[in-house]
Scaffold this motif. Sequence first.
Motif, PDB file in Angstrom:
ATOM      1  N   TYR A 374       0.831  -1.205   0.000  1.00 27.06           N
ATOM      2  CA  TYR A 374       0.000   0.000   0.000  1.00 27.06           C
ATOM      3  C   TYR A 374       0.863   1.252   0.000  1.00 27.06           C
ATOM      4  O   TYR A 374       0.603   2.204  -0.728  1.00 27.06           O
ATOM      5  CB  TYR A 374      -0.913   0.008   1.231  1.00 27.06           C
ATOM      6  N   GLN A 375       1.919   1.249   0.847  1.00 28.58           N
ATOM      7  CA  GLN A 375       2.732   2.448   0.954  1.00 28.58           C
ATOM      8  C   GLN A 375       3.354   2.823  -0.388  1.00 28.58           C
ATOM      9  O   GLN A 375       3.358   3.980  -0.783  1.00 28.58           O
ATOM     10  CB  GLN A 375       3.854   2.256   1.989  1.00 28.58           C
ATOM     11  N   VAL A 376       3.892   1.823  -1.081  1.00 29.64           N
ATOM     12  CA  VAL A 376       4.563   2.089  -2.345  1.00 29.64           C
ATOM     13  C   VAL A 376       3.569   2.592  -3.374  1.00 29.64           C
ATOM     14  O   VAL A 376       3.817   3.576  -4.075  1.00 29.64           O
ATOM     15  CB  VAL A 376       5.284   0.828  -2.857  1.00 29.64           C
ATOM     16  N   VAL A 377       2.410   1.925  -3.482  1.00 25.22           N
ATOM     17  CA  VAL A 377       1.427   2.308  -4.491  1.00 25.22           C
ATOM     18  C   VAL A 377       0.864   3.698  -4.196  1.00 25.22           C
ATOM     19  O   VAL A 377       0.727   4.525  -5.101  1.00 25.22           O
ATOM     20  CB  VAL A 377       0.281   1.268  -4.563  1.00 25.22           C
ATOM     21  N   ALA A 378       0.528   3.972  -2.923  1.00 21.26           N
ATOM     22  CA  ALA A 378      -0.013   5.277  -2.570  1.00 21.26           C
ATOM     23  C   ALA A 378       1.008   6.380  -2.844  1.00 21.26           C
ATOM     24  O   ALA A 378       0.667   7.458  -3.348  1.00 21.26           O
ATOM     25  CB  ALA A 378      -0.432   5.293  -1.099  1.00 21.26           C
ATOM     26  N   ASP A 379       2.255   6.101  -2.529  1.00 19.50           N
ATOM     27  CA  ASP A 379       3.305   7.078  -2.785  1.00 19.50           C
ATOM     28  C   ASP A 379       3.497   7.277  -4.293  1.00 19.50           C
ATOM     29  O   ASP A 379       3.678   8.404  -4.769  1.00 19.50           O
ATOM     30  CB  ASP A 379       4.612   6.609  -2.143  1.00 19.50           C
ATOM     31  N   GLN A 380       3.448   6.184  -5.051  1.00 17.86           N
ATOM     32  CA  GLN A 380       3.591   6.291  -6.496  1.00 17.86           C
ATOM     33  C   GLN A 380       2.444   7.099  -7.107  1.00 17.86           C
ATOM     34  O   GLN A 380       2.663   7.907  -8.024  1.00 17.86           O
ATOM     35  CB  GLN A 380       3.639   4.897  -7.131  1.00 17.86           C
ATOM     36  N   TYR A 381       1.239   6.881  -6.609  1.00 12.37           N
ATOM     37  CA  TYR A 381       0.105   7.640  -7.138  1.00 12.37           C
ATOM     38  C   TYR A 381       0.262   9.126  -6.854  1.00 12.37           C
ATOM     39  O   TYR A 381      -0.054   9.975  -7.701  1.00 12.37           O
ATOM     40  CB  TYR A 381      -1.196   7.113  -6.534  1.00 12.37           C
ATOM     41  N   THR A 382       0.795   9.464  -5.690  1.00 16.55           N
ATOM     42  CA  THR A 382       1.051  10.866  -5.366  1.00 16.55           C
ATOM     43  C   THR A 382       2.082  11.463  -6.322  1.00 16.55           C
ATOM     44  O   THR A 382       1.924  12.581  -6.823  1.00 16.55           O
ATOM     45  CB  THR A 382       1.545  10.992  -3.909  1.00 16.55           C
ATOM     46  N   ARG A 383       3.128  10.722  -6.593  1.00 17.68           N
ATOM     47  CA  ARG A 383       4.163  11.188  -7.537  1.00 17.68           C
ATOM     48  C   ARG A 383       3.590  11.326  -8.943  1.00 17.68           C
ATOM     49  O   ARG A 383       3.912  12.270  -9.667  1.00 17.68           O
ATOM     50  CB  ARG A 383       5.332  10.213  -7.545  1.00 17.68           C
ATOM     51  N   PHE A 384       2.738  10.370  -9.332  1.00 12.09           N
ATOM     52  CA  PHE A 384       2.104  10.432 -10.645  1.00 12.09           C
ATOM     53  C   PHE A 384       1.314  11.733 -10.796  1.00 12.09           C
ATOM     54  O   PHE A 384       1.429  12.446 -11.806  1.00 12.09           O
ATOM     55  CB  PHE A 384       1.188   9.221 -10.826  1.00 12.09           C
ATOM     56  N   LEU A 385       0.516  12.066  -9.782  1.00 12.32           N
ATOM     57  CA  LEU A 385      -0.292  13.284  -9.837  1.00 12.32           C
ATOM     58  C   LEU A 385       0.582  14.528  -9.889  1.00 12.32           C
ATOM     59  O   LEU A 385       0.269  15.503 -10.591  1.00 12.32           O
ATOM     60  CB  LEU A 385      -1.222  13.340  -8.623  1.00 12.32           C
ATOM     61  N   SER A 386       1.696  14.507  -9.156  1.00  9.41           N
ATOM     62  CA  SER A 386       2.611  15.646  -9.175  1.00  9.41           C
ATOM     63  C   SER A 386       3.205  15.854 -10.564  1.00  9.41           C
ATOM     64  O   SER A 386       3.232  16.977 -11.092  1.00  9.41           O
ATOM     65  CB  SER A 386       3.731  15.416  -8.145  1.00  9.41           C
ATOM     66  N   GLU A 387       3.677  14.774 -11.183  1.00  7.66           N
ATOM     67  CA  GLU A 387       4.245  14.872 -12.531  1.00  7.66           C
ATOM     68  C   GLU A 387       3.172  15.240 -13.559  1.00  7.66           C
ATOM     69  O   GLU A 387       3.420  16.013 -14.488  1.00  7.66           O
ATOM     70  CB  GLU A 387       4.907  13.553 -12.922  1.00  7.66           C
ATOM     71  N   LEU A 388       1.963  14.683 -13.376  1.00  8.15           N
ATOM     72  CA  LEU A 388       0.880  14.968 -14.323  1.00  8.15           C
ATOM     73  C   LEU A 388       0.482  16.437 -14.274  1.00  8.15           C
ATOM     74  O   LEU A 388       0.207  17.054 -15.317  1.00  8.15           O
ATOM     75  CB  LEU A 388      -0.323  14.080 -13.996  1.00  8.15           C
ATOM     76  N   SER A 389       0.435  17.009 -13.058  1.00  7.14           N
ATOM     77  CA  SER A 389       0.095  18.436 -12.951  1.00  7.14           C
ATOM     78  C   SER A 389       1.119  19.285 -13.687  1.00  7.14           C
ATOM     79  O   SER A 389       0.760  20.254 -14.373  1.00  7.14           O
ATOM     80  CB  SER A 389       0.006  18.835 -11.478  1.00  7.14           C
ATOM     81  N   LEU A 390       2.391  18.926 -13.574  1.00 13.04           N
ATOM     82  CA  LEU A 390       3.433  19.669 -14.281  1.00 13.04           C
ATOM     83  C   LEU A 390       3.286  19.509 -15.796  1.00 13.04           C
ATOM     84  O   LEU A 390       3.460  20.464 -16.556  1.00 13.04           O
ATOM     85  CB  LEU A 390       4.809  19.188 -13.827  1.00 13.04           C
ATOM     86  N   TYR A 391       2.942  18.311 -16.245  1.00 13.12           N
ATOM     87  CA  TYR A 391       2.755  18.058 -17.683  1.00 13.12           C
ATOM     88  C   TYR A 391       1.639  18.935 -18.244  1.00 13.12           C
ATOM     89  O   TYR A 391       1.783  19.548 -19.316  1.00 13.12           O
ATOM     90  CB  TYR A 391       2.433  16.583 -17.898  1.00 13.12           C
ATOM     91  N   TYR A 392       0.519  19.028 -17.506  1.00 10.14           N
ATOM     92  CA  TYR A 392      -0.583  19.857 -17.973  1.00 10.14           C
ATOM     93  C   TYR A 392      -0.233  21.340 -17.928  1.00 10.14           C
ATOM     94  O   TYR A 392      -0.557  22.108 -18.840  1.00 10.14           O
ATOM     95  CB  TYR A 392      -1.836  19.591 -17.136  1.00 10.14           C
ATOM     96  N   LEU A 393       0.416  21.761 -16.851  1.00  8.80           N
ATOM     97  CA  LEU A 393       0.794  23.173 -16.748  1.00  8.80           C
ATOM     98  C   LEU A 393       1.782  23.553 -17.841  1.00  8.80           C
ATOM     99  O   LEU A 393       1.707  24.642 -18.414  1.00  8.80           O
ATOM    100  CB  LEU A 393       1.391  23.455 -15.363  1.00  8.80           C
ATOM    101  N   ARG A 394       2.716  22.647 -18.137  1.00  5.81           N
ATOM    102  CA  ARG A 394       3.699  22.908 -19.183  1.00  5.81           C
ATOM    103  C   ARG A 394       3.030  23.151 -20.535  1.00  5.81           C
ATOM    104  O   ARG A 394       3.490  23.969 -21.341  1.00  5.81           O
ATOM    105  CB  ARG A 394       4.676  21.730 -19.281  1.00  5.81           C
ATOM    106  N   SER A 395       1.938  22.443 -20.798  1.00  8.48           N
ATOM    107  CA  SER A 395       1.222  22.597 -22.065  1.00  8.48           C
ATOM    108  C   SER A 395       0.051  23.564 -21.962  1.00  8.48           C
ATOM    109  O   SER A 395      -0.847  23.566 -22.804  1.00  8.48           O
ATOM    110  CB  SER A 395       0.724  21.237 -22.558  1.00  8.48           C
ATOM    111  N   GLN A 396       0.060  24.387 -20.908  1.00 11.25           N
ATOM    112  CA  GLN A 396      -0.908  25.467 -20.700  1.00 11.25           C
ATOM    113  C   GLN A 396      -2.339  24.970 -20.529  1.00 11.25           C
ATOM    114  O   GLN A 396      -3.299  25.697 -20.781  1.00 11.25           O
ATOM    115  CB  GLN A 396      -0.828  26.487 -21.844  1.00 11.25           C
ATOM    116  N   ARG A 397      -2.516  23.741 -20.047  1.00  6.19           N
ATOM    117  CA  ARG A 397      -3.854  23.255 -19.696  1.00  6.19           C
ATOM    118  C   ARG A 397      -4.016  23.445 -18.184  1.00  6.19           C
ATOM    119  O   ARG A 397      -3.891  22.511 -17.396  1.00  6.19           O
ATOM    120  CB  ARG A 397      -4.006  21.792 -20.113  1.00  6.19           C
ATOM    121  N   TYR A 398      -4.255  24.684 -17.826  1.00  9.23           N
ATOM    122  CA  TYR A 398      -4.147  25.082 -16.422  1.00  9.23           C
ATOM    123  C   TYR A 398      -5.220  24.455 -15.539  1.00  9.23           C
ATOM    124  O   TYR A 398      -4.948  24.089 -14.395  1.00  9.23           O
ATOM    125  CB  TYR A 398      -4.172  26.606 -16.310  1.00  9.23           C
TER     126      TYR A 398
END
Length: 442
Positions: A374-398
């Motif tokens: 659980y710890q690894v998956v929950a932590d990975q999902y948090t990292r995924f969301l962090s990277e995804l937010s940056l991906y959207y912001l980078r492409s101006q999908r605010y």
Amino acid sequence: MIHTTTIRSELETYLKKTGLTINQFGELSKINSGTLSTIIKGVRPIAMQQLDRIVAAMGLPEGSFYELYLEECFSYPLNWRRLKPFLYRCAELDKLELIQKVVRYMTDNLSYVPLLFDTAEVLLNQEKRSAAAIIYESVAESEKYQHSERLALCHYRLFTISIGHDQEKNLRAATKFEGFVERLDEIDQLDALKDLVNIYSSLRQWEKVEELAEEMGRKATIQYTYKYEQAKRYDLEKEPKRPLFLYIIYSYLLLSGVCDERGDYEQALRYVSLYSELSWVQEDSEESHLIINQYKMWAVANTYLYQLMMGKVEVLPQYVAYVESREAEILPALIKIIQAANKYNFNIDFVLEKFESQISSYALKQADIGTYTYQVVADQYTRFLSELSLYYLRSQRYDSGINSLLDCLASASEIHSIAIPKNSIVEKVIYMLNNHKFTSKG
């Protein structure tokens, strides 16, 4: 004159109230009437099984009179044959306070410590974790100046019992236990190091991961040489939980991950080569063959991955095709794909669309799958969301970027992640805006 309530007095009162004879109650309780008579007269002590039958025949809830029974046990010289079944029954009924009283009283006599430890081991195997933890804590306290292997095993068990969803607590548990690893026997050290390194990996404390992975690999290699490669082979007195070679190649896998986090992909690929070629493995069990095949598949996937992280975007379709049918590997793969996209500025919308249903399942907390804790998956999902937010912001999908960022912070808060900054949402957005160049969409 003060009358003290006892099990016998309660039974006598019940018989008078109901008008039952000893013979009649004996039939109800399935206890010989002669035995009942001697119990009521106080000639013989009550056994645990007899107490439960008496309670059931009286129509009382399970565990009734246990406090009285404990007082009776302590009024005589300690008798392990009576107290052992009492501990097991208290564990079954979750009467933890009574267990605490028993072990506190018994550990005053150090001769009972080994018996209590063995009982805790049985309870742990039965998944009675809270009851086992009480006994381990008492045993550890009674042996804290002994520097014994049993003391180290108690701390190891308490470490594994305490691991949960709260990463801050997990870190404290790992830090507390780490100093006891060297006191374990050499084989138990392998499993302890594996469990510790998994926690530090989920916490992304890469220096600790590197240190412990190297130590685990070194110790496992010594044991492997001792068992298989010397001119005269020796059978190990104790076998680890998993095939011995696994601890060696798992250290390579972990170290490749450390290199990945540092951006040293060439060194990561060198570690991949160490767990991709496994002709040296001498174990020949079904489990060993499954492990070998698994690591060979991971080697293929991680070769694609590290090449992608080095900027070889042309391997992306192959990498996606590889992980598509491997549910447990999709989330960590998505994290790395988005990191590569953010680093080299390429579009991965088709990847996000392909795995849309899996991403939704993670959002619904259904991601505790495969070999990931659980710890690894929950932590990975948090990292995924962090990277995804940056991906959207980078492409101006605010809008999408901010929504992903809010989900990221909520996920981090839920697991008390100490690797995700606890700053405000506004501060996080400002940090991203100030430290990244956002390109136009498309």
